[in-house]
Design an enzyme around this catalytic site. Sequence first.
Site, PDB file in Angstrom:
ATOM      1  N   ASP A 477       1.319  10.160   4.252  1.00 11.17           N
ATOM      2  CA  ASP A 477       2.507   9.424   4.706  1.00 11.17           C
ATOM      3  C   ASP A 477       3.777  10.254   4.501  1.00 11.17           C
ATOM      4  O   ASP A 477       3.777  11.276   3.796  1.00 11.17           O
ATOM      5  CB  ASP A 477       2.579   8.116   3.902  1.00 11.17           C
ATOM      6  N   ASP A 547       4.019   0.923  12.000  1.00 10.93           N
ATOM      7  CA  ASP A 547       3.953  -0.105  10.952  1.00 10.93           C
ATOM      8  C   ASP A 547       4.005  -1.495  11.569  1.00 10.93           C
ATOM      9  O   ASP A 547       3.735  -2.480  10.888  1.00 10.93           O
ATOM     10  CB  ASP A 547       5.140   0.054   9.990  1.00 10.93           C
TER      11      ASP A 547
HETATM   12  C1  DGJ Z   1       4.536   3.352   5.375  1.00  6.22           C
HETATM   13  C2  DGJ Z   1       3.214   3.255   6.071  1.00  6.22           C
HETATM   14  O1  DGJ Z   1       3.383   3.309   7.445  1.00  6.22           O
HETATM   15  C3  DGJ Z   1       2.519   1.984   5.632  1.00  6.22           C
HETATM   16  O2  DGJ Z   1       1.338   1.815   6.341  1.00  6.22           O
HETATM   17  C4  DGJ Z   1       2.275   2.070   4.161  1.00  6.22           C
HETATM   18  O3  DGJ Z   1       1.387   3.109   3.893  1.00  6.22           O
HETATM   19  C5  DGJ Z   1       3.583   2.265   3.435  1.00  6.22           C
HETATM   20  N1  DGJ Z   1       4.306   3.388   3.959  1.00  6.22           N
HETATM   21  C6  DGJ Z   1       3.337   2.470   1.963  1.00  6.22           C
HETATM   22  O4  DGJ Z   1       4.473   2.798   1.300  1.00  6.22           O
END
Ligand code: DGJ
Length: 726
Positions: A477, A547
């Site tokens: 990430d 997300d």
């Molecule tokens: C952003 C990601 O896109 C989410 O799926 C998740 O992993 C969060 N970060 C966790 O902080």
Amino acid sequence: MIEYDVITHFFHLSNSKISYLIQIEEGNHLAHLYFGKKIKCYSGLRSYPRLDRSFSPNPSEALDRTFSLDTMLMEYPSHGNGDFREPAIQLQFEDGSTICDFRYQDYHIFDGKKDLPGLPATYADEKQAQTLELVLVDEVAKLRLILSYTIFKDAAVLTRSARLENLSNQTVAIQRLASSNLDFYARELEIIDLHGAWGHERQLERQIITQGTRVFDSKRGSSSHMQNPFVALVEPTTTEFQGEAFGCCLVYSGNHATIIQKDQYEQTRVVMGINPFQFCWNLGPNESFTTPEAILVYSDQGLNQLSATYHDLFNQHLVRGKYQGKERPTLINNWEATYFDFNEEKLMQIVDEAEKLGIEMFVIDDGWFGKRDDDYSSLGDWFEYREKLNGRLQNIAEKVHAKGLKFGLWFEPEMISEDSELFRAHPDWAFQVPNRSRSTSRSQYVLDFSREEIRENIYQQLTAILDHTDIDYIKWDMNRNMTEVYSAQLPPESQGEVAHRYILGLYDLLEKITTRYPDVLFESCSGGGGRFDAGMLYYMPQTWTSDNTDALARLNIQYGTSLAYPISTMGSHVSAVPNHQTHRVTSLAIRGNVAMSGVLGYELDLTKLTDEEKTSIQEQIVFYKQHRALFQFGRFIRLISPFEKNSCAWMFVSKDQKEAIAFYFRKYAQASFPLETLRLAGLDEAQIYESNGCEISGSEAMHLGLYIDENLTGDYATQMFYLKAK
Ligand code: DGJ
């Protein structure tokens, strides 16, 4: 595939689908002639027409006033000595001058394709592609410029990159070095771009190219949610199924720019590459600089054909490793189920349910390391939070594996929290401009990945976990964009290099990690799809698309994403309702159909499901596994655009046309609704298919179409059609 005509001095790169023509003009200037549908037997007579245009200068060696770099289609233009349009190359020399003058000198043709040092790129062997390298020189500055073009066999694909070599004893400041420049003769063209924001990625917009200059770019340090490094140029009449389309896609994950300019004679120029904004690379004597790769794709059958070419190319010549062309497992991710509030017991409850539902992999998301109970701390401390996990990660990995599931883990290696052991030990490792404060974003800073010792520290921390835990999957990430980009290690004059050096550092680390763990499936992520680009796909075969898991929002996001990126690369999850991002309530059916149109996962608390929901999810998973190859690697065809209509539809057809699945989605219910039919595509006209208990020919399904169920009611409705050859 590549020929050079010694009489009329042109290069013709062609295969069964495309032609690309370059002409060596008067004075060895490199002119562009054509990119598009294959030209059979090119005459070689098509020099740019000579015309004396007022205020268009003539190079000193020009035979008369009709030859000007300002009007010609150029292959790799510079500015200041004739061409007043956007340049592909911009340099500054030690004496302050900015004129460069590259002339054609030589060429090399070879089978296959070279790697780009330190950069991701498409790959091909000697039988799959041929490469042309054009050598240009600036005699005064003692610089050599190598333009590389690779044409793929039987695919409408041409990749490009440029390399500048400094043969002088001076340092040259590179202010711009584009990956590709594409000039078009005067014609009406429209531009399609993929822009957006967090949770709203890759929104497709189509605009007429008018006079002036438009820039589609990112200055955010990453390819970004805001502007994907992809554009398509189309004719006004081009649709999903017909008309010409030209795609330009950059294999790069940092600041990028696509500059579109319509000139005074209605000619369109498209310059694509690293964003020249605040970019400045000092190229010392005997050094060279290579640009990222740009991938040009042509289609004469609309946007679906353009996408199919990109999808095949990315699946076969970009994604690497064990999962290249391999079916990807279904997963359950605990993020939206628990956020930071979990312990081993809670995780294992989810795993128990996942096993019963037939899910194949369990992923622990954010919150397993350091002292991370919220997003204010611990980034940079990549050691287990044993109190929270009730011991070692390996214990959980073993339990998960004992249930027959694979085990995955989340990391955010490029970041550092102020409240972390790493920051306390190395407060100077995050980007910061001397004497200025740092901006936070999600309460975190960006580590200076241009510095090797910082990358090495993170590498050691990651390998300490990965060497002692049986991990099958990593989600990588990156949850903020870059500010105060300044590297403490570099001298003032090199600060314009930092943003690119960061990306080179990131690629270096990704290469090391992915090579060391060849069996691990990697999924990249940046707050969802903030770094969904071909560069990341070279290292990581999947990307978390967004997300935003709301089914309705995902119609647009996935439709837009599919323009360039294949279904096998799109992480796509069913989540709870009300949806956590939009608060919308949609049926499990539409959430399932949308998520199955990608690499299917689940991201909700499975322990809170009703029995009825569990049964539906079990059925979704059985169905998905049965047809996974079709979903992930079949031909994906967009049928109805959610950007234009109240409905959306797309379908998957197996390569042998024996099987197809189509999904129809209606956004909002309407009183007195029109009866809709869905005309499928990509089937075998003569084939008889069985669909929902009826027999129907491919031509009937494609031309007459299928009725949308007249009893489909309510908002966010969906219907699936399954067709199997008899
Ligand atoms: C952003 C990601 O896109 C989410 O799926 C998740 O992993 C969060 N970060 C966790 O902080």
